[in-house]
Design an enzyme around this catalytic site. Structure first.
Site, PDB file in Angstrom:
ATOM      1  CG  HIS A 189      -6.295  -1.933   8.679  1.00  0.00           C
ATOM      2  ND1 HIS A 189      -6.407  -0.895   9.579  1.00  0.00           N
ATOM      3  CD2 HIS A 189      -4.963  -2.005   8.393  1.00  0.00           C
ATOM      4  CE1 HIS A 189      -5.218  -0.369   9.814  1.00  0.00           C
ATOM      5  NE2 HIS A 189      -4.322  -1.028   9.114  1.00  0.00           N
ATOM      6  CD  GLU A 221      -8.757   1.559   7.608  1.00  0.00           C
ATOM      7  OE1 GLU A 221      -8.870   0.620   8.425  1.00  0.00           O
ATOM      8  OE2 GLU A 221      -8.066   2.569   7.839  1.00  0.00           O
ATOM      9  CG  ASP A 260      -0.282  -0.424   2.511  1.00  0.00           C
ATOM     10  OD1 ASP A 260       0.964  -0.400   2.568  1.00  0.00           O
ATOM     11  OD2 ASP A 260      -0.991  -0.758   3.472  1.00  0.00           O
ATOM     12  CG  ASP A 272      -9.277  -1.026  11.827  1.00  0.00           C
ATOM     13  OD1 ASP A 272      -8.319  -1.730  11.441  1.00  0.00           O
ATOM     14  OD2 ASP A 272      -9.594   0.040  11.270  1.00  0.00           O
TER      15      ASP A 272
HETATM   16  C1  GLP Z   1      -0.664   0.179   8.606  1.00  0.00           C
HETATM   17  C2  GLP Z   1      -0.282  -0.601   7.373  1.00  0.00           C
HETATM   18  C3  GLP Z   1      -0.623  -2.060   7.527  1.00  0.00           C
HETATM   19  C4  GLP Z   1      -0.111  -2.569   8.868  1.00  0.00           C
HETATM   20  C5  GLP Z   1      -0.772  -1.824   9.987  1.00  0.00           C
HETATM   21  C6  GLP Z   1      -0.345  -2.306  11.365  1.00  0.00           C
HETATM   22  O1  GLP Z   1      -1.997   0.550   8.633  1.00  0.00           O
HETATM   23  N1  GLP Z   1      -0.896  -0.132   6.178  1.00  0.00           N
HETATM   24  O2  GLP Z   1      -0.036  -2.801   6.461  1.00  0.00           O
HETATM   25  O3  GLP Z   1      -0.383  -3.928   8.984  1.00  0.00           O
HETATM   26  O4  GLP Z   1      -0.391  -0.465   9.843  1.00  0.00           O
HETATM   27  O5  GLP Z   1       0.844  -1.686  11.719  1.00  0.00           O
HETATM   28  P1  GLP Z   1       1.754  -2.108  12.940  1.00  0.00           P
HETATM   29  O6  GLP Z   1       2.435  -3.348  12.519  1.00  0.00           O
HETATM   30  O7  GLP Z   1       2.702  -0.952  13.081  1.00  0.00           O
HETATM   31  O8  GLP Z   1       0.867  -2.268  14.097  1.00  0.00           O
END
Ligand code: GLP
Length: 261
Positions: A138, A143, A67, A136
């Protein structure tokens, strides 16, 4: 779905790095799916260490990121293309020209998304996709409410995600872009092996839904229950709401070494 409840960051790093290293040993031209966020970082550090030590090479591999924020300037440190370079790809011997990401600065967003789908398909699809998970539920930036059949497209980030990610933008949720481009859930489901990593109690509800909840667009990661090869790598805190945790532990303990990732 295989659930591995690890003893913590070191075991996560070693099992996760094994997955990538065994893959490129077997298939040097493998297509890697990379994710930003803090969850994969210990794995990236271990991969970089092994590459530095000459234990593994990614010289023939290619990579696709999940992304990208819309509108962050090319040199913005939080642009995911720059983040993944700093966290992993600049630290290993992969050819930077073969590291791809959705173009968050494209004039024609729809065309950029279609081109990204075509590029992934043209490379033969992703062999191993690493994933984090949002609080949440995702994955990538899909989302709650995302179509379970979605492909790469533009999404609006939720207030929850912007609050979660504010720590990368001077603790200011308003500084987090409102929009992003993200691989869709169907795009992610096309990868041949999915490795999802989560640590900490804040992720325990999302992990509960992912592994043991009903499949629903309200918890987008639950679509992974329909994938034939998913490895969920968690610590005890992220696993704390799993009803069958004893069974997952017993299963992994009893697994013959040759079957490990
Ligand atoms: C962002 C990214 C996701 C990731 C999520 C969780 O939203 N787009 O790909 O999985 O964060 O991040 P973290 O691993 O820092 O909790």
């Amino acid at each position: 779905m295989e659930v591995i409840i690890t003893s913590g960051p070191q075991e996560i790093a070693s099992i996760g790095a094994d997955a990538f290293c065994h893959l490129v040993d077997r298939l040097p031209g493998a297509v890697l799916g990379l994710a930003t966020g803090s969850s994969p970082l210990t794995i990236y550090d271990e991969i970089a260490r092994r590459c530095d030590a000459g234990e593994v090479s990614f010289a023939q591999a290619s990579a696709f990121t999940l992304d990208e924020y819309v509108g962050l300037s090319a040199d913005h440190p939080q642009r995911y293309r720059n983040v993944i370079a700093a966290e992993l790809t600049d630290r290993i011997d992969i050819d930077p020209a073969r590291v791809n990401g959705p173009d968050g600065l494209a004039d024609d967003i729809a065309a950029a998304c279609a081109a990204y789908e075509a590029a992934i398909a043209g490379a033969g699809g992703v062999d191993l996709q690493i994933l984090g998970i949002g609080t949440d539920g995702h994955i990538a930036f899909n989302e709650p409410g995302s179509s379970l059949a979605s492909r790469t497209r533009i999404k609006t980030l939720t207030a929850q995600t912007r609050a979660d990610n504010a720590r990368f933008f001077g603790d200011d949720p308003d500084a987090v872009p409102q929009h992003c481009l993200t691989q869709g859930l169907a795009t992610i489901m096309s990868a041949r092996h999915l490795l999802l990593v989560a640590t900490g109690r804040a992720k325990s509800e999302a992990i509960h839904h992912l592994v043991e909840g009903a499949v629903s667009a309200m918890w987008p990661a639950t679509i992974l229950q329909h994938h034939p090869k998913v490895t969920v790598l968690v610590d005890a805190a992220a696993a704390s709401r799993l009803a069958l945790s004893d069974y997952y532990r017993e299963t992994y303990r009893g697994k013959p070494a040759w079957q490990h990732i």
